[in-house]
Design a protein around this motif. Structure first.
Motif, PDB file in Angstrom:
ATOM      1  N   MET A  72     -47.140   5.098 -12.855  1.00  0.00           N
ATOM      2  CA  MET A  72     -47.429   6.214 -13.491  1.00  0.00           C
ATOM      3  C   MET A  72     -48.777   6.845 -12.541  1.00  0.00           C
ATOM      4  O   MET A  72     -48.536   8.144 -12.625  1.00  0.00           O
ATOM      5  N   ALA A  73     -49.821   6.202 -11.789  1.00  0.00           N
ATOM      6  CA  ALA A  73     -50.653   6.716 -11.044  1.00  0.00           C
ATOM      7  C   ALA A  73     -49.961   7.567  -9.821  1.00  0.00           C
ATOM      8  O   ALA A  73     -50.357   8.428  -9.320  1.00  0.00           O
ATOM      9  N   LEU A  74     -48.965   6.948  -9.371  1.00  0.00           N
ATOM     10  CA  LEU A  74     -47.935   7.570  -8.153  1.00  0.00           C
ATOM     11  C   LEU A  74     -47.797   8.941  -8.540  1.00  0.00           C
ATOM     12  O   LEU A  74     -47.799   9.915  -7.747  1.00  0.00           O
ATOM     13  N   ILE A  75     -47.429   9.310  -9.987  1.00  0.00           N
ATOM     14  CA  ILE A  75     -47.015  10.597 -10.271  1.00  0.00           C
ATOM     15  C   ILE A  75     -48.368  11.824 -10.167  1.00  0.00           C
ATOM     16  O   ILE A  75     -47.928  12.833 -10.008  1.00  0.00           O
ATOM     17  N   GLN A  76     -49.402  11.053 -10.291  1.00  0.00           N
ATOM     18  CA  GLN A  76     -50.839  11.828 -10.432  1.00  0.00           C
ATOM     19  C   GLN A  76     -51.000  12.381  -9.270  1.00  0.00           C
ATOM     20  O   GLN A  76     -51.749  13.292  -9.100  1.00  0.00           O
ATOM     21  N   VAL A  77     -50.404  12.010  -7.946  1.00  0.00           N
ATOM     22  CA  VAL A  77     -50.605  12.366  -6.724  1.00  0.00           C
ATOM     23  C   VAL A  77     -49.485  13.023  -5.993  1.00  0.00           C
ATOM     24  O   VAL A  77     -48.571  12.255  -5.605  1.00  0.00           O
ATOM     25  N   PRO A  78     -49.319  14.302  -6.058  1.00  0.00           N
ATOM     26  CA  PRO A  78     -47.761  14.970  -5.697  1.00  0.00           C
ATOM     27  C   PRO A  78     -47.375  14.818  -4.333  1.00  0.00           C
ATOM     28  O   PRO A  78     -46.234  14.584  -4.157  1.00  0.00           O
ATOM     29  N   THR A 113     -45.167  11.318  -3.480  1.00  0.00           N
ATOM     30  CA  THR A 113     -43.558  11.438  -3.808  1.00  0.00           C
ATOM     31  C   THR A 113     -42.991  12.854  -3.435  1.00  0.00           C
ATOM     32  O   THR A 113     -41.934  13.126  -3.563  1.00  0.00           O
ATOM     33  N   ASP A 114     -43.662  13.475  -2.432  1.00  0.00           N
ATOM     34  CA  ASP A 114     -42.958  14.758  -2.257  1.00  0.00           C
ATOM     35  C   ASP A 114     -41.698  14.501  -1.371  1.00  0.00           C
ATOM     36  O   ASP A 114     -40.595  15.626  -1.251  1.00  0.00           O
ATOM     37  N   ASN A 115     -41.704  13.890  -0.528  1.00  0.00           N
ATOM     38  CA  ASN A 115     -40.399  13.437   0.413  1.00  0.00           C
ATOM     39  C   ASN A 115     -39.492  12.272  -0.056  1.00  0.00           C
ATOM     40  O   ASN A 115     -38.937  11.809   0.707  1.00  0.00           O
ATOM     41  N   PHE A 116     -39.803  12.064  -1.502  1.00  0.00           N
ATOM     42  CA  PHE A 116     -38.890  10.710  -1.675  1.00  0.00           C
ATOM     43  C   PHE A 116     -37.682  11.589  -1.814  1.00  0.00           C
ATOM     44  O   PHE A 116     -36.947  12.482  -1.995  1.00  0.00           O
ATOM     45  N   THR A 117     -36.655  10.247  -1.373  1.00  0.00           N
ATOM     46  CA  THR A 117     -35.248  10.631  -1.551  1.00  0.00           C
ATOM     47  C   THR A 117     -34.512  10.020  -2.836  1.00  0.00           C
ATOM     48  O   THR A 117     -35.351   9.538  -3.522  1.00  0.00           O
ATOM     49  N   ILE A 118     -33.376  10.429  -2.935  1.00  0.00           N
ATOM     50  CA  ILE A 118     -32.517   9.988  -4.449  1.00  0.00           C
ATOM     51  C   ILE A 118     -32.748   8.517  -4.293  1.00  0.00           C
ATOM     52  O   ILE A 118     -32.928   7.843  -5.353  1.00  0.00           O
ATOM     53  N   ASP A 119     -32.383   7.730  -3.217  1.00  0.00           N
ATOM     54  CA  ASP A 119     -32.440   6.183  -3.149  1.00  0.00           C
ATOM     55  C   ASP A 119     -33.921   5.661  -3.377  1.00  0.00           C
ATOM     56  O   ASP A 119     -33.787   4.755  -4.053  1.00  0.00           O
TER      57      ASP A 119
END
Length: 1520
Positions: A960-966, A969-975
């Motif tokens: 949940m904390a990861l979501i708070q820092v855009p 996850t900006d470069n996350f792939t679908i996998d």
């Protein structure tokens, strides 16, 4: 038998016996007159005549036999005359006969004497025969002397009747006979030592001794002095030749009889006294009797007796054996029998003299004594006697008993004492009694005990004014022999020195008196021991004198020499209590009160006492130690000699070092508040001393010092203060030292625990910043030189010690203590300002050891089986919590190493996973770039390695904390997104599996009453650490399930809209698989809700909102209907004139509304457009719904347009489509601790305001119609005009900030504010009070979770604004609430990231609180699930209504068929057809079934006989 009885009676009462005795008395008694034996014996039975006849004329053997029988019968029967029998048997006693013959005759003699009546004539005859027949040959006793003696004893009635024998005996007097035989018997005395008590000669001698004792007792007047002299001569000779105690007792008793019933002739007095003195010391059993005899002798001749006794003591033969020593008291006197007789005699004489003097003092003999008491005592204490240890001890014992017995006499004690020790013997200028006593020596412990007792007795007499000497003279006397003192005397002397101020500098001989006090009552040796309390009192006397001297002349150097004396004496001291006093009281007082120069001298003295092996390297370190206490040269001349003599052999015990460390810590704590400059001097010594103890491996003392140094803190301004370590329950539990948990059990070797309260760390000095004592680092160029008037602590010295311990691991107790406590100190960021090098090196140490690069000396397993490597790694990870406050000092590579080390420990052990996840959560906010580098490996590790259900909640918080820092996850792939979803699906599957197994449906009984806190009762705080295993309860499973779906939803929305379709199938598939349903009917509510969520947001970013769909006021042209299609309520409102339509879709996750307009080309060919009805809502439904689709297995279910349906739809619309959360924000100002003053705050600090600005956006409550405000008033402004609000696609969060709420003066207890704060499950406290947080500071029934934000460093100035702002965040939980949050152990968060972090923490905590309080039977229902349940209920109600309507219609058709049959044929059928046609022409909503409420609308239900295809294609069932 009758004759015998009659005769016996006549004998006793008749006159015949009288005449018979008279005639017997006239018989001749000399041998010249022939005696005609014509015995006629009357009585004796039938056997007696025969035995008498046999005795008279038979053979010798027969006569012996007859004599033996007669001797048996004499005592048994009555006989008229025994003398006649003796006449017949006495010739058998002739000496020419054999022993057996003689003994048979002598037995007859003994029995006849026993039987004979007491006539003078018979007794003389018997005595003459005894003396005549008792033969002596070659100076030896008659072989049958035992029977002769027995006969004589019976004849004289055991010595009572001697008068006749002495008066009428013509041939041989009794005294001659007895003396001759007694003398002959005594000749065998030397053999008694070998033969013992069974020897015949020994028995005869003792029997004669007893006989003589009785004779002298009853007939002393009949004997002459010559007789007594001879008896005494025999007694003396035998006594000195035997060692038989029983025999000596009999002889002593004989002498005692002579002294009691007669007297000792003057010529034998000296020898007799010598014998008695010897006997009194030879055996303890002989003392009383010997002393009694001596007293009797003295009564007759007092002076002569005393002179004789003293002469025994002073005899020259004693001085020839002066090497013997007495070893113990009188209980061992029998063991002294091996000593020479002169010693024993002299020793006995001393004891006898004591008894004689005591008797004199208690009687009137004092008037008869003409001796000079002074001369007597002087003679006894003659130096030649006192030089003999044995006699010296005896004399000491005598004086002791004389004085102590005089005290115990009672009411006459004063007269008794003055009798023995009269006034005149004290007043002699030279040779008085005190001088006499000083002649005695103290050669042994027994001597010292006697001397102590003597002095005690003298002291009591002196205090009663019975000793006429001055107090000075008396004290001088007591001090002359100061080897030992009883406590009473020691206290008296010390009181004398204290009261008279003898040791104060204005006294003339104060130095000598100080030396006397220390030498007599403080210093000990192998031959001198002193009680601890006396030694302590002596130091108190010196200390008091020192303080008075300083007050008198203001010169601290006065006591320096004595301080050195005391401290140096402690080397090798074993008395822990004394060492503790010297340091904790004496030295503590000196240190805290002394001037700075004297304090430096004290430190110099301590410096020279703290080293054991002064090698060249050590001497160099000693020299370096001196630099911190002096700015210039210092003098240590007074201790130079000690240093030089002991430099190679200095030894110091652990107790000494520990107590020194304790007093230094205590002094530092006190002086840090009162004398800053003095505190710096001590601090410098503390750090140097600590380094020295580590080098010398004195770990116990090192631990004491570390305890003090670890408590140093500073304010934002740099002002130093001390405090109790806090926020370390988790670390203490990790090290198995937390006493606050019930499972703690101390183990051998545990030297520390948590919490600790030590007397040498006075808590009264805590939390008192001193503006004159600041933090200073000389190596830092950033810090300026301390201002004038302030003192500075160079903490780099302490930090270097920490580095040594953590890197080298000197000892496990030190190593574990530092790792457990230093984290708390490290969180005081201001304290470490300017120590960048240490911080960076310490970070490296932590990271290296997280990679298990532990110190080489640290080996596992440890002595504590409860502590493993995993526990140690937990401590390292916890330390990173504080190090995060310094990450601005680290470069990118160093930050990367932190993440790498956490990644390494993430899967090392299950115990390290949770703290690692916690720190990774913090890194999301603080060092996101480094975290991003390792994010994929971290997620992979979380997916594959972290399988513990207990760690799942912590993982979800991290996600949940990861979501708070855009940026993360900006470069996350679908996998990569799928990897995150896989983690959540694993937790969902686990929770759903528990649900399937009915775990969630059984609520634990202990939770029944734990939901709400009772009114008026303080809530208990849960102290269980997050790493401590917690039972996975149904409540926790529900939290895991709900949070996992929330994470899933949030991460799905994180995907770009155009990419969501690539994962929607993956999510849908896994949601269904986790639910375990095989058919659509088996899908549970939570699965349906989230499937709807995926369907809603796969191609949409429309926010979830509650739309108020109200009917238009003008319904004349409107066609409105609602249907349930699948899991949605479809509403269609059509304007039949214009064709404008509104389609609303009410689904589990929200509501969608679409406005439709009819294309104008569709009405081009119509006549009168706008006047005729174009279409109804059912038309539009049929265009959207495909009834001709062969796969359409379910049809829309129309909802009846009644009030119940409207209410159900209204209730459904009111259910939130997003999660609603609320939390309080309370500001606590500096020093605030009470509820009212906290709630009364209307403003906060600048940091608090900055925090509020980041926590959410400010909204005006009066305009907040579409947002959740958590009960705040939106109309009247009661709760203020504004509030902070935050929301995202799925959540709305309102903050009840107390500073935004109005404070009304008529609301004394601020209940308007408290009604909101008190009803919140979660509250955030921005605590700048500088005080420990009180969980119940705002008492509430709903007090559940408090998130506390506090500055890492307190400030004494609220306006202070430190540059690098970090805050400590810690979550406090009510009892039994699991520690599933990263802030269960405090974390350091920057002010910039603080709002985002707190917001996420609030949401996690509030989610748990809702589940905890709102679950029903262990099941928590979310808003979406509740909407699914409402849809299910609405469907079931609609189906039930339609079933009832179908039954009515069927019944109606049946009735119509009956009418047709009754009316007959064509007419009835025509009537029915006409009626049906008319009904079809009626307007919608009009029916003929007016009596049935269900018949407001007509639906055509297919008949049971209709085909399946008709059932599928028919649509009148749901349209009208």
């Amino acid at each position: 038998m009758q004759q015998s009885s009659g005769y016996e009676k006549a004998k006793l009462s008749g006159i015949g016996g009288v005449f018979k005795s008279l005639t017997k008395s006239f018989k001749p008694t000399t041998g010249r007159v022939p005696v005609v034996i014509n015995a006629k014996v009357v009585g004796g039975g039938a056997e007696m005549p025969r035995f008498l006849q046999q005795l008279r004329s038979d053979s010798l053997a027969a006569r012996v036999e007859a004599a033996n029988e007669i001797s048996k019968l004499v005592l048994k029967v009555s006989i008229s005359s025994t003398m006649e029998i003796w006449y017949l048997a006495r010739d058998l006693c002739q000496k020419e006969h054999q022993s057996a013959v003689r003994r048979s005759g002598l037995r007859v003699l003994v029995e006849c004497i026993k039987k004979n009546e007491a006539s003078i004539g018979d007794r003389l005859i018997y005595y003459k025969d005894i003396t005549r027949l008792c033969a002596h040959a070659n100076g030896s006793l008659d072989p049958e002397f035992d029977l002769f003696l027995e006969a004589l004893i019976h004849l004289t009635e055991n010595g009572k009747e001697l008068h006749d024998l002495n008066m009428y005996s013509q041939d041989q007097s009794w005294s001659e006979f007895v003396l001759r035989n007694y003398g002959i018997a005594s000749q065998a005395a030397p053999s008694f030592n070998k033969t013992g008590a069974k020897d015949r000669g020994y028995l005869l001698f003792t029997k004669m001794t007893e006989y003589l004792k009785s004779c002298l007792k009853y007939n002393f007047g009949l004997v002459t002095d010559q007789f007594v002299l001879k008896v005494l001569h025999i007694v003396l000779s035998v006594s000195f030749e035997t060692n038989s105690i029983p025999l000596l007792q009999k002889l002593c008793s004989l002498v005692n009889t002579i002294t009691i019933f007669g007297h000792v002739p003057s010529t034998a007095r000296q020898e007799t006294i010598t014998l008695l003195c010897w006997l009194s010391s030879y055996a303890i059993d002989l003392q009383e009797m010997s002393w009694e005899s001596l007293v009797k002798i003295m009564i007759e001749r007092p002076n002569e007796t005393l002179v004789d006794v003293i002469s025994i003591i002073r005899q020259p033969t004693v001085q020839d054996n002066a090497t013997f020593h007495i070893l113990s008291d009188e209980d061992s006197l029998p063991a002294l029998s091996a000593l020479p007789r002169p010693f024993l005699t002299a020793l006995g004489a001393i004891g006898s003299l004591e008894q004689l003097l005591l008797h004199i003092s208690a009687s009137d003999l004092i008037s008869k004594s003409i001796l000079s008491w002074g001369s007597l005592y002087a003679d006894v204490t003659d130096p030649r006697i006192c030089d003999i240890p044995l006699l010296n001890t005896g004399i000491l014992r005598m004086f002791d008993r004389l004085m102590s017995n005089a005290i115990r006499i009672g009411s006459h004690s004063k007269s008794s004492f003055t009798s023995l020790f009269p006034f005149r013997i004290w007043c002699i200028s030279s040779g008085g009694l005190l001088d006499i006593l000083l002649r005695l020596h103290l050669n042994s412990s027994l001597d010292r005990d006697y001397w102590c007792s003597i002095c005690t007795s003298l002291l009591s007499r002196f205090q009663l004014n019975e000793i006429p000497v001055t107090k000075d003279s008396f004290v001088e006397f007591l001090l002359r022999k100061h080897v030992c003192f009883p406590d009473t005397i020691a206290n008296y002397i010390l009181d004398y020195y204290q009261d008279c101020k003898k040791c104060v500098s204005f006294s003339s001989n104060w130095k000598e008196d100080c030396d006397i006090v220390l030498e007599s009552f403080f210093h000990t040796s192998s031959n001198k021991t002193l009680p601890t309390d006396i030694r302590i009192k002596a130091l108190r006397v010196i200390n008091e004198a020192f303080e008075l001297s300083v007050a008198y002349c203001d010169d601290y150097s006065i006591g320096k020499d004595y301080l050195i004396n005391i401290v140096c004496n402690l080397k090798g001291e074993n008395d822990a209590a004394l060492i503790e006093y010297v340091y904790q009281e004496l030295m503590f007082g000196l240190i805290t009160k002394s001037s700075l120069p004297f304090l430096r001298d004290i430190m110099s003295i301590f410096e020279l006492q703290t080293y054991q092996k002064p090698t060249k390297a050590r001497l160099k370190s000693i020299v370096s130690l001196t630099s911190f206490t002096h700015t210039g040269p210092r003098r240590v001349d007074s201790v130079k000699s000690d240093r030089e003599s002991d430099v190679n052999t200095v030894t110091l015990k652990q107790t000494y070092l520990c107590e020194l460390a304790k007093v230094l810590c205590k002094s530092f704590f006190v002086l840090s508040n009162t004398k800053p400059e003095a505190a710096t001097i001590i601090f410098d010594f503390l750090t140097a001393f600590c380094s020295a103890t580590l080098a010398d491996e004195d770990f116990e003392a090192a631990l004491v010092l570390i305890r003090g140094l670890i408590r140093i803190r500073c304010t934002v301004e740099g002002y130093v203060f001390l405090c109790q370590p806090s926020d370390m329950e988790g670390l203490a539990t990790t090290m198995n030292r937390n006493t606050l948990i019930g499972s703690y059990k101390p183990l051998p070797g545990h030297e520390w625990s948590y919490p600790e309260h030590k007397l040498y760390l006075p808590e009264s000095t805590f939390n008192q910043p001193n503006r004159s004592l600041i933090v200073f680092n000389a190596a830092s160029a950033k810090l300026n030189t301390p201002k004038k008037g302030t003192s500075a602590l160079d903490l780099s010295k302490w930090f270097s010690i920490v580095s040594k311990i953590t890197e080298e691991q000197y000892h496990w107790e030190l190593y574990s203590y530092v790792w457990a406590h230093f984290c708390s100190q490290l969180s005081n960021v201001r304290l470490f300002e300017g120590n960048e090098t240490f911080i960076t090196n310490f970070r490296k140490t932590v990271c290296d050891q997280l990679f298990l690069n532990l110190p080489p000396s640290l080996s596992f397993p440890l002595s504590d089986p409860n502590v493993t490597k995993a526990d140690l790694l937990v401590a390292f990870i916890r330390t990173l919590s504080s190090l995060m406050g310094y990450h601005h000092l680290f470069n990118k590579q160093e930050e990367d190493q932190i993440i790498s080390s956490l990644l390494s420990s993430l899967a090392s052990w299950e115990k390290t996973a949770i703290p690692s996840i916690h720190m990774l959560t913090i890194c999301c906010y603080e060092i996101p770039e480094s975290l991003k580098k390792y994010l994929i490996p971290i997620l992979t590790r979380l997916q594959t390695s972290i399988t513990s259900a207990f760690a799942s909640s912590h993982t979800l918080e991290f996600l949940m904390a990861l979501i708070q820092v855009p940026t993360l996850t900006d470069n996350f792939t679908i996998d990569e997104f799928k990897r995150v979803f896989a983690i959540t699906f694993r937790y969902i599957e686990h929770a759903m599996d528990m649900k399937k197994r009915n775990v969630l449906t059984t609520k634990p009984s202990e939770e029944d009453g734990a939901r709400l806190q009772h009114h008026g009762v303080d809530a208990e705080v849960d102290k269980k650490v997050s790493t401590q295993w917690t039972e996975i309860t149904p409540m926790l499973h529900q939290y895991l399930l709900t949070t996992s779906f929330d994470v899933l939803s949030q991460w799905f929305l994180k995907i770009r809209l155009e990419d969501r379709s690539q994962v929607s199938a993956f999510i849908t598939k896994n949601i269904v698989m986790c639910g375990g349903a095989e058919k659509f009917q088996d899908l549970d509510d939570v699965t349906i809700a989230h499937l709807d969520f995926v369907a809603r947001f796969t191609y949409s970013n429309l926010p979830l909102r509650i739309l108020n769909l109200r009917k238009q006021s003008d319904q004349s042209n409107m066609s409105s209907n609602k249907w349930i299609i699948g899991q949605a309520v479809v509403g269609i409102d059509v304007n039949m004139k214009t064709g404008d339509s509104v389609i609303s879709l009410r689904r589990p996750t929200g509501c969608s509304v679409f406005d439709l307009k009819l294309n104008p080309r569709m009405t081009e060919n119509m006549t009168n457009p706008g006047k005729a009805n174009l279409f109804t809502s059912s038309y539009l439904l049929l265009q959207l719904y495909k009834p001709l689709d062969q796969d359409s297995s379910s049809k829309p279910i129309p909802l009846l347009d009644d009030s119940a349906t409207e209410r159900a739809i209204g209730a459904f619309d009111r259910l939130p489509v997003v999660s609603h959360h609320k939390a309080g924000i309370i500001y606590i100002g500096p020093g605030q601790s009470e509820e009212v003053e906290i709630l009364a705050n209307t403003v906060g600090s600048l940091d608090y305001q900055q925090f509020l600005d980041g926590i959410g956006r400010m909204i005006r409550l009066s305009e907040a119609s579409s947002v959740y405000v958590g009960g705040l008033d939106k109309e009247n402004g009661i709760d203020g005009d504004f509030a902070y609000f935050w929301s995202d696609e799925l959540t709305q969060l309102i903050f009840h900030a107390t500073t935004l709420m109005p404070t009304t003066y008529n609301d004394k207890y601020l209940l308007l504010k408290k009604r909101h704060i008190g009803n919140n499950y979660v509250n955030v406290f921005f605590d700048e009070s500088g005080l420990p947080f009180n969980f119940n500071v705002i008492r509430s029934q709903f007090n559940f979770i408090n998130i506390v934000i506090s500055p890492h460093t307190i400030s004494s100035n609220p306006a202070a604004n430190p540059g690098n702002k970090f805050y400590k965040v810690k979550t406090y939980r009510r009892s039994e609430v699991p520690g599933v949050f990263s802030t269960s152990h405090y974390k350091l968060i920057s002010l910039e990231q603080l709002p985002k972090f707190i917001r996420n923490s609030v949401l996690m905590a509030n989610r748990l609180a809702h589940i905890w309080h709102e679950s029903v039977d262990g099941i928590f229902v979310t808003n979406w699930e509740m909407r699914v349940k409402q849809l299910r209920a609405l469907r079931e109600r609609a189906l039930a209504s339609h079933a009832a309507l179908q039954d009515e219609q069927k019944k109606h058709h049946d009735e119509q068929g009956s009418l047709k049959t009754q009316g007959g044929g064509t007419d009835a059928a025509s009537a029915t057809m006409i009626q049906s046609f008319l009904e079809q022409l009626q307007a919608p909503g009009v029916t003929s079934f007016t009596n049935n409420p269900l018949q407001t609308v007509r639906y055509e239900h297919p008949a049971p006989t209709d085909s399946e295809l008709h059932h599928l294609l028919e649509f009148n069932l749901y349209t009208y």
